[in-house]
Design a protein around this motif. Structure first.
Motif, PDB file in Angstrom:
ATOM      1  N   ILE A   1       1.665   7.573 -10.017  1.00 24.50           N
ATOM      2  CA  ILE A   1       0.334   7.195 -10.505  1.00 24.50           C
ATOM      3  C   ILE A   1      -0.591   6.878  -9.336  1.00 24.50           C
ATOM      4  O   ILE A   1      -1.744   7.321  -9.298  1.00 24.50           O
ATOM      5  CB  ILE A   1       0.412   5.985 -11.467  1.00 24.50           C
ATOM      6  CG1 ILE A   1       1.299   6.305 -12.666  1.00 24.50           C
ATOM      7  CG2 ILE A   1      -0.965   5.542 -11.900  1.00 24.50           C
ATOM      8  CD1 ILE A   1       0.784   7.405 -13.561  1.00 24.50           C
ATOM      9  N   GLY A   2      -0.097   6.146  -8.362  1.00 25.04           N
ATOM     10  CA  GLY A   2      -0.900   5.835  -7.175  1.00 25.04           C
ATOM     11  C   GLY A   2      -1.269   7.079  -6.394  1.00 25.04           C
ATOM     12  O   GLY A   2      -2.401   7.217  -5.923  1.00 25.04           O
ATOM     13  N   ALA A   3      -0.309   8.007  -6.265  1.00 26.28           N
ATOM     14  CA  ALA A   3      -0.583   9.260  -5.549  1.00 26.28           C
ATOM     15  C   ALA A   3      -1.662  10.061  -6.269  1.00 26.28           C
ATOM     16  O   ALA A   3      -2.570  10.607  -5.626  1.00 26.28           O
ATOM     17  CB  ALA A   3       0.698  10.076  -5.424  1.00 26.28           C
ATOM     18  N   LEU A   4      -1.596  10.124  -7.585  1.00 25.04           N
ATOM     19  CA  LEU A   4      -2.621  10.849  -8.342  1.00 25.04           C
ATOM     20  C   LEU A   4      -3.985  10.186  -8.218  1.00 25.04           C
ATOM     21  O   LEU A   4      -5.015  10.875  -8.141  1.00 25.04           O
ATOM     22  CB  LEU A   4      -2.204  10.959  -9.806  1.00 25.04           C
ATOM     23  CG  LEU A   4      -1.015  11.878 -10.091  1.00 25.04           C
ATOM     24  CD1 LEU A   4      -0.624  11.785 -11.566  1.00 25.04           C
ATOM     25  CD2 LEU A   4      -1.323  13.306  -9.695  1.00 25.04           C
ATOM     26  N   ILE A   5      -4.023   8.855  -8.177  1.00 23.41           N
ATOM     27  CA  ILE A   5      -5.285   8.141  -8.009  1.00 23.41           C
ATOM     28  C   ILE A   5      -5.879   8.422  -6.637  1.00 23.41           C
ATOM     29  O   ILE A   5      -7.091   8.661  -6.502  1.00 23.41           O
ATOM     30  CB  ILE A   5      -5.094   6.627  -8.246  1.00 23.41           C
ATOM     31  CG1 ILE A   5      -4.842   6.374  -9.729  1.00 23.41           C
ATOM     32  CG2 ILE A   5      -6.288   5.821  -7.742  1.00 23.41           C
ATOM     33  CD1 ILE A   5      -4.448   4.955 -10.055  1.00 23.41           C
TER      34      ILE A   5
ATOM     35  N   VAL B   1       0.838  -1.205   0.000  1.00 24.39           N
ATOM     36  CA  VAL B   1       0.000   0.000   0.000  1.00 24.39           C
ATOM     37  C   VAL B   1       0.869   1.250   0.000  1.00 24.39           C
ATOM     38  O   VAL B   1       0.598   2.209  -0.726  1.00 24.39           O
ATOM     39  CB  VAL B   1      -0.978  -0.011   1.198  1.00 24.39           C
ATOM     40  CG1 VAL B   1      -1.710   1.312   1.321  1.00 24.39           C
ATOM     41  CG2 VAL B   1      -1.971  -1.159   1.058  1.00 24.39           C
ATOM     42  N   VAL B   2       1.933   1.254   0.786  1.00 16.81           N
ATOM     43  CA  VAL B   2       2.850   2.402   0.800  1.00 16.81           C
ATOM     44  C   VAL B   2       3.546   2.537  -0.541  1.00 16.81           C
ATOM     45  O   VAL B   2       3.724   3.645  -1.058  1.00 16.81           O
ATOM     46  CB  VAL B   2       3.870   2.283   1.956  1.00 16.81           C
ATOM     47  CG1 VAL B   2       4.976   3.305   1.823  1.00 16.81           C
ATOM     48  CG2 VAL B   2       3.170   2.444   3.287  1.00 16.81           C
ATOM     49  N   ALA B   3       3.940   1.428  -1.142  1.00 17.07           N
ATOM     50  CA  ALA B   3       4.575   1.484  -2.470  1.00 17.07           C
ATOM     51  C   ALA B   3       3.610   2.059  -3.498  1.00 17.07           C
ATOM     52  O   ALA B   3       4.006   2.854  -4.361  1.00 17.07           O
ATOM     53  CB  ALA B   3       5.037   0.093  -2.888  1.00 17.07           C
TER      54      ALA B   3
ATOM     55  N   LEU C   1       3.864  11.500   2.261  1.00 14.63           N
ATOM     56  CA  LEU C   1       4.288  10.101   2.219  1.00 14.63           C
ATOM     57  C   LEU C   1       5.623   9.912   1.515  1.00 14.63           C
ATOM     58  O   LEU C   1       6.321   8.937   1.738  1.00 14.63           O
ATOM     59  CB  LEU C   1       3.228   9.244   1.529  1.00 14.63           C
ATOM     60  CG  LEU C   1       1.900   9.086   2.250  1.00 14.63           C
ATOM     61  CD1 LEU C   1       0.922   8.356   1.346  1.00 14.63           C
ATOM     62  CD2 LEU C   1       2.090   8.339   3.546  1.00 14.63           C
ATOM     63  N   PHE C   2       5.951  10.850   0.610  1.00 16.85           N
ATOM     64  CA  PHE C   2       7.178  10.708  -0.180  1.00 16.85           C
ATOM     65  C   PHE C   2       8.404  10.935   0.656  1.00 16.85           C
ATOM     66  O   PHE C   2       8.652  11.501   1.517  1.00 16.85           O
ATOM     67  CB  PHE C   2       7.184  11.672  -1.380  1.00 16.85           C
ATOM     68  CG  PHE C   2       6.301  11.195  -2.485  1.00 16.85           C
ATOM     69  CD1 PHE C   2       6.752  10.266  -3.397  1.00 16.85           C
ATOM     70  CD2 PHE C   2       5.005  11.675  -2.624  1.00 16.85           C
ATOM     71  CE1 PHE C   2       5.939   9.833  -4.438  1.00 16.85           C
ATOM     72  CE2 PHE C   2       4.206  11.240  -3.658  1.00 16.85           C
ATOM     73  CZ  PHE C   2       4.651  10.323  -4.565  1.00 16.85           C
TER      74      PHE C   2
END
Length: 121
Positions: free
Chosen positions: A63-67, A55-57, A120-121
């Motif tokens: 792309i995950g952050a934008l989603i 989940v963190v990855a 998170l980054f």
């Protein structure tokens, strides 16, 4: 008579966010609820599929952050646009204050979702 010099409107901006939020909410949110709210708790997904590391990855991938941001921000814009126009339909004429309040709430949620995902980054 046609007005050849119409006053500019900001409605296309709000309607585009409303449309994007409605589309996202209608197409992406049900799948998210199905996967995370039904299939995962019933054990249809592998236990490692939703592990903390995965989940963190996902959340730290662009792309995950934008989603994640879109999943929070776009439905909020849709909802606040509906609230704004719903108040008018119910004869609560709040004028510019209601418009600013509704869109400020949507802006706040958008900014907070961006800030929390960037942290998170």
């Amino acid at each position: 008579m046609i007005n050849t010099n119409p006053r500019r409107s900001d409605e296309p901006i709000w309607w585009s966010l409303f449309g994007a939020g409605g589309t996202w909410f209608a197409m992406i949110t049900p799948i998210t609820v199905l996967v995370l709210g039904v299939l995962a708790p019933l054990g249809f997904l592998d236990a490692d599929a939703l592990s903390y590391e995965r989940v963190v990855a996902f959340a730290t991938n662009i792309i995950g952050a934008l989603i994640i941001i879109a999943s929070i921000a776009l439905p909020m814009w849709h909802a606040m646009h509906r609230v704004h126009h719903g108040m008018h339909d119910l004869k609560f004429h709040t004028g510019t204050f209601g418009k600013v309040a509704c869109y400020a709430i949507a802006s706040l949620f958008t900014i907070l979702s961006i800030v929390f995902v960037v942290m998170l980054f």
